[in-house]
Structures are given as C-alpha cells and as structure tokens.
Design a protein around this motif. Structure first.
Motif, PDB file in Angstrom:
ATOM      1  N   GLU A  29       0.829  -1.204   0.000  1.00 53.88           N
ATOM      2  CA  GLU A  29       0.000   0.000   0.000  1.00 53.88           C
ATOM      3  C   GLU A  29       0.863   1.254   0.000  1.00 53.88           C
ATOM      4  O   GLU A  29       0.562   2.235  -0.705  1.00 53.88           O
ATOM      5  N   GLU A  30       1.953   1.255   0.764  1.00 54.73           N
ATOM      6  CA  GLU A  30       2.844   2.422   0.807  1.00 54.73           C
ATOM      7  C   GLU A  30       3.529   2.621  -0.543  1.00 54.73           C
ATOM      8  O   GLU A  30       3.689   3.764  -1.004  1.00 54.73           O
ATOM      9  N   ARG A  31       3.914   1.532  -1.193  1.00 55.07           N
ATOM     10  CA  ARG A  31       4.531   1.637  -2.514  1.00 55.07           C
ATOM     11  C   ARG A  31       3.557   2.247  -3.516  1.00 55.07           C
ATOM     12  O   ARG A  31       3.932   3.112  -4.315  1.00 55.07           O
ATOM     13  N   LEU A  32       2.322   1.781  -3.484  1.00 59.79           N
ATOM     14  CA  LEU A  32       1.309   2.317  -4.401  1.00 59.79           C
ATOM     15  C   LEU A  32       1.024   3.786  -4.108  1.00 59.79           C
ATOM     16  O   LEU A  32       0.868   4.595  -5.026  1.00 59.79           O
ATOM     17  N   LEU A  33       0.957   4.139  -2.835  1.00 61.08           N
ATOM     18  CA  LEU A  33       0.715   5.531  -2.450  1.00 61.08           C
ATOM     19  C   LEU A  33       1.880   6.420  -2.893  1.00 61.08           C
ATOM     20  O   LEU A  33       1.668   7.501  -3.444  1.00 61.08           O
ATOM     21  N   LEU A  34       3.096   5.970  -2.655  1.00 62.13           N
ATOM     22  CA  LEU A  34       4.267   6.746  -3.067  1.00 62.13           C
ATOM     23  C   LEU A  34       4.257   6.953  -4.578  1.00 62.13           C
ATOM     24  O   LEU A  34       4.487   8.060  -5.068  1.00 62.13           O
ATOM     25  N   ARG A  35       3.972   5.901  -5.318  1.00 63.83           N
ATOM     26  CA  ARG A  35       3.913   6.005  -6.777  1.00 63.83           C
ATOM     27  C   ARG A  35       2.848   7.008  -7.199  1.00 63.83           C
ATOM     28  O   ARG A  35       3.087   7.856  -8.062  1.00 63.83           O
ATOM     29  N   ARG A  36       1.681   6.933  -6.582  1.00 68.59           N
ATOM     30  CA  ARG A  36       0.617   7.881  -6.912  1.00 68.59           C
ATOM     31  C   ARG A  36       1.039   9.315  -6.601  1.00 68.59           C
ATOM     32  O   ARG A  36       0.802  10.237  -7.376  1.00 68.59           O
ATOM     33  N   MET A  37       1.702   9.506  -5.464  1.00 73.74           N
ATOM     34  CA  MET A  37       2.145  10.857  -5.091  1.00 73.74           C
ATOM     35  C   MET A  37       3.207  11.376  -6.055  1.00 73.74           C
ATOM     36  O   MET A  37       3.198  12.551  -6.420  1.00 73.74           O
ATOM     37  N   LEU A  38       4.114  10.517  -6.498  1.00 80.11           N
ATOM     38  CA  LEU A  38       5.140  10.945  -7.442  1.00 80.11           C
ATOM     39  C   LEU A  38       4.529  11.313  -8.790  1.00 80.11           C
ATOM     40  O   LEU A  38       4.965  12.275  -9.439  1.00 80.11           O
ATOM     41  N   ILE A  39       3.531  10.561  -9.211  1.00 81.26           N
ATOM     42  CA  ILE A  39       2.820  10.910 -10.448  1.00 81.26           C
ATOM     43  C   ILE A  39       2.151  12.269 -10.296  1.00 81.26           C
ATOM     44  O   ILE A  39       2.199  13.110 -11.201  1.00 81.26           O
ATOM     45  N   GLN A  40       1.558  12.531  -9.128  1.00 80.01           N
ATOM     46  CA  GLN A  40       0.925  13.833  -8.887  1.00 80.01           C
ATOM     47  C   GLN A  40       1.959  14.954  -8.919  1.00 80.01           C
ATOM     48  O   GLN A  40       1.706  16.025  -9.474  1.00 80.01           O
ATOM     49  N   ILE A  41       3.132  14.715  -8.348  1.00 79.52           N
ATOM     50  CA  ILE A  41       4.202  15.712  -8.394  1.00 79.52           C
ATOM     51  C   ILE A  41       4.577  16.004  -9.840  1.00 79.52           C
ATOM     52  O   ILE A  41       4.729  17.172 -10.227  1.00 79.52           O
ATOM     53  N   GLN A  42       4.720  14.957 -10.651  1.00 78.94           N
ATOM     54  CA  GLN A  42       5.050  15.150 -12.063  1.00 78.94           C
ATOM     55  C   GLN A  42       3.995  16.014 -12.750  1.00 78.94           C
ATOM     56  O   GLN A  42       4.334  16.928 -13.518  1.00 78.94           O
ATOM     57  N   GLU A  43       2.738  15.747 -12.481  1.00 79.12           N
ATOM     58  CA  GLU A  43       1.660  16.537 -13.080  1.00 79.12           C
ATOM     59  C   GLU A  43       1.694  17.975 -12.577  1.00 79.12           C
ATOM     60  O   GLU A  43       1.498  18.915 -13.347  1.00 79.12           O
ATOM     61  N   ASN A  44       1.979  18.151 -11.284  1.00 80.34           N
ATOM     62  CA  ASN A  44       2.018  19.495 -10.707  1.00 80.34           C
ATOM     63  C   ASN A  44       3.106  20.363 -11.328  1.00 80.34           C
ATOM     64  O   ASN A  44       2.945  21.582 -11.414  1.00 80.34           O
TER      65      ASN A  44
END
Length: 149
Positions: free
Chosen positions: A125-140
C-alpha cells in the motif's frame, strides 16, 4: 513561511534519493557494459521499436543531441541500428537488434533490484501511495505521467 531549510524540503529529499538511486543503478548497469541512460533508450525501443530519434528524445524527456550520442554508442556495440524512414529520408528510425533485445531482461532485473533496495520495508500500500504521489508531483510541475495504452 516556516523555517524549513533546503535540506529539510521534500524537493531536496526527493532529489537526494533520486541521485543515490541513480548511482546504484549505474553501478548495476556497469556490469552490463551500459552507461546510465542507455538502458532507458533500449527499454523505450522495446516498447516502440522503430521510432525516430526525435520521438525517443521526447519520450525520454532529453535533448535530441543526447539521444543522438546514446544511439550512436548503442549502435557501435550492436544493440541498435538506424534506418532511414521509407517515407521521409530526413528521419532516422531506431530499431533494437537481436543483441539489443537480449539486453531487456537484464536491464529490467537491474531496475527491479534497485527498486527493491530503495523500497525495502515499504508495504504494498505504501509503494502504491508513493507512486501515486510521485505521479501527482510530475503533473504538478507540468510533466504529466504517460501511461501505455
């Protein structure tokens, strides 16, 4: 504004972790006689073989001269070959050779080992959350994450 120093910032921690992950990856790739970044060219070609050098540069977010240099080195060792586009002789298409195709599994293994080291102790779950957050950073920051379709 808070008293967060540069070293305390998320951006610094992200850059620091990325730099050290890249160093570990480069060490692993050295065993395959690849320089850092060349594995990304080969991996991209494994997904979109025969693409132009400009498409490679765009897909990997690097400048065209960097791709030209990487492709030339990969061509010198027999992992890729360039061919003129049959519809537009100004365009060079890049293809994996049989030897280049053989490099994909060891490259993926290097990335996998490096990622396992980097994410040791993280739950799924932490790996998936981190990946999602990094994708959001890229979009930001204006670098939208591209999915395979």
């Amino acid at each position: 504004m808070d008293n967060t120093t540069i070293r305390d910032s998320v951006g610094y921690q992200l850059a620091y972790a990325s730099k050290h992950q890249q160093n570990q990856l480069i060490t692993a790739l050295d065993e395959l006689d690849l320089q850092g970044g060349q594995e990304l060219v080969l991996a991209q070609l494994a997904e979109t073989d025969g693409c132009s050098q400009s498409d490679l540069a765009e897909a990997l977010s690097v400048k065209p001269p960097s791709i030209t240099k990487a492709v030339r080195k990969l061509e010198d060792v027999g992992f890729v070959e360039r061919q003129r586009d049959p519809d537009d002789a100004r365009i060079q298409q890049v293809f994996l050779t049989e030897e280049g195709e053989k490099m994909i599994p060891p490259i993926e293994a290097c990335w996998s080992r490096t990622e396992e080291t980097m994410l040791d102790g993280f739950t799924t779950e932490e790996r998936l959350l981190l990946r999602r957050m990094l994708i959001q950073i890229q979009e930001n920051i204006g670098m939208p994450y591209e999915t395979k379709e």
